[in-house]
Design a protein around this motif. Sequence first.
Motif, PDB file in Angstrom:
ATOM      1  N   ALA A 159       0.822  -1.208   0.000  1.00 17.03           N
ATOM      2  CA  ALA A 159       0.000   0.000   0.000  1.00 17.03           C
ATOM      3  C   ALA A 159       0.857   1.259   0.000  1.00 17.03           C
ATOM      4  CB  ALA A 159      -0.924  -0.001   1.216  1.00 17.03           C
ATOM      5  N   ASP A 160       0.386   2.273  -0.725  1.00 19.15           N
ATOM      6  CA  ASP A 160       1.065   3.577  -0.674  1.00 19.15           C
ATOM      7  C   ASP A 160       0.826   4.244   0.673  1.00 19.15           C
ATOM      8  OD1 ASP A 160       2.035   3.953  -3.560  1.00 19.15           O
ATOM      9  OD2 ASP A 160      -0.063   3.375  -3.834  1.00 19.15           O
ATOM     10  N   THR A 161      -0.384   4.084   1.212  1.00 22.28           N
ATOM     11  CA  THR A 161      -0.720   4.557   2.554  1.00 22.28           C
ATOM     12  C   THR A 161      -1.627   3.526   3.196  1.00 22.28           C
ATOM     13  OG1 THR A 161      -0.646   6.864   1.815  1.00 22.28           O
ATOM     14  CG2 THR A 161      -1.714   6.446   3.919  1.00 22.28           C
ATOM     15  N   LEU A 162      -1.464   3.338   4.504  1.00 18.65           N
ATOM     16  CA  LEU A 162      -2.281   2.386   5.238  1.00 18.65           C
ATOM     17  C   LEU A 162      -2.975   3.125   6.381  1.00 18.65           C
ATOM     18  CD1 LEU A 162      -1.321  -1.232   6.038  1.00 18.65           C
ATOM     19  CD2 LEU A 162      -2.375   0.167   7.803  1.00 18.65           C
ATOM     20  N   ILE A 163      -4.283   2.936   6.498  1.00 19.82           N
ATOM     21  CA  ILE A 163      -5.091   3.607   7.515  1.00 19.82           C
ATOM     22  C   ILE A 163      -5.518   2.602   8.575  1.00 19.82           C
ATOM     23  CG2 ILE A 163      -7.284   4.800   7.967  1.00 19.82           C
ATOM     24  CD1 ILE A 163      -7.073   5.978   5.143  1.00 19.82           C
ATOM     25  N   THR A 164      -5.339   2.959   9.844  1.00 26.24           N
ATOM     26  CA  THR A 164      -5.874   2.156  10.945  1.00 26.24           C
ATOM     27  C   THR A 164      -6.762   3.063  11.801  1.00 26.24           C
ATOM     28  OG1 THR A 164      -4.124   2.610  12.570  1.00 26.24           O
ATOM     29  CG2 THR A 164      -3.749   0.802  11.026  1.00 26.24           C
ATOM     30  N   PRO A 165      -7.777   2.483  12.481  1.00 26.90           N
ATOM     31  CA  PRO A 165      -8.650   3.311  13.322  1.00 26.90           C
ATOM     32  C   PRO A 165      -8.173   3.462  14.763  1.00 26.90           C
ATOM     33  CG  PRO A 165      -9.558   1.117  13.147  1.00 26.90           C
ATOM     34  CD  PRO A 165      -8.306   1.115  12.325  1.00 26.90           C
ATOM     35  N   SER A 166      -6.992   2.927  15.090  1.00 30.85           N
ATOM     36  CA  SER A 166      -6.490   3.053  16.462  1.00 30.85           C
ATOM     37  C   SER A 166      -4.968   2.961  16.483  1.00 30.85           C
ATOM     38  CB  SER A 166      -7.073   1.955  17.362  1.00 30.85           C
ATOM     39  OG  SER A 166      -6.579   0.682  16.982  1.00 30.85           O
TER      40      SER A 166
END
Length: 379
Positions: A159-166
């Motif tokens: 992934a170019d950017t990875l998002i997590t919610p915590s």
Amino acid sequence: MKIIIATGVYPPDIGGPATYSKLLASELKKAGRDIVIITYSDDLEALLPNEDFKVVRILRSQGKLKRYIEYFKAVLKETDSSSTVYAQDPISSGIPACFAAKIKRSKFILKVVGDYAWEHFQRSKTSSRSVSIEEFQNKKYGNSVGLLKSLERRIAKSADTLITPSEYLKKVVLKWGVKEEKIKVILNSYTPQNINCEKKKSEKYVLVSVGRLVPWKGFSELIQIMPELQKENPNFILNIIGEGPEHEALKSKIKDLKLEDKVFLKGKLPKKELFCELKNSDIFILNTSYEGLSHQLLEVIDAKIPIITTNVGGNPEVIENKKTGILVEEKNNEQLKNEILQLSKDADLKNTLIKNAEKSLEKFNKEKMIKDIFNVLLK
């Protein structure tokens, strides 16, 4: 810019990920972006009112390989080099979306809300010894578990950017080998339900727990302490809401402990019915040994009942101990029992926790989440 939202679930499917994808698509459309949703579905003809963007549905019931191939082809067809592909998990949507994005040389963004390989291991393992998600990261496995573990890490690192919610899940993903500068923590939003519920009068003191019936949710241990709670207060009852592979085992445990008139497996409830069930309960308990960032806790706060949960995973990022709820140690049945008893006797503490928790919902507002996601998707 065209944005492809690749998701495993989407309305009329229910649940947080489905709601999240619909909300995000609507907001991006308002911002003038060309939006395409690609999702698995039980109904290829499903239509939603006021939906002014394209939705491509892949039949969920067909074989896994076939549906992955169809999903891959759908992403490939909708994507070009100027597109951004945003996948909502590293496996079911992430694998086909990642390969399609790389072929088209488009930006690939990935959201991670849990460790799919660990969850698969917990469901399929034959050993009676549980393995924590932290232990799991450093162990090697064969067969399907090892394959899933390898795949989710490969997709995440691609992934170019990875998002997590915590922040907790960020730490998990770092152990996968993802570079820290690639990871963005963006809290999920919560919109108050504004549902009117009939207040039910009852002499019973209602404990409630909600979640998929899987071992790490701790329902078995919660049932185990009910006889001791009953000795202190015969009016205690426990409602467990959800469905899953542990249903029969939990049903047998209830029978063995002779709790058929004290513990109730209520199955999966529609959204409004679930919210009203919460509103008419006295204490919510989430006795989990793993949680990324629980949307369920936010809904319980909105329902205005006090929370007791474990101090694991992302729970401490939602609940501040003795201020917005009560945190207990994982698998500490004695502590859990004592906190339930104490809270049930202290009306002032209950009211304080409810009021403080309600104020804490402000940090999970929609506007901030959308702004933060836009900063990732549109830059």
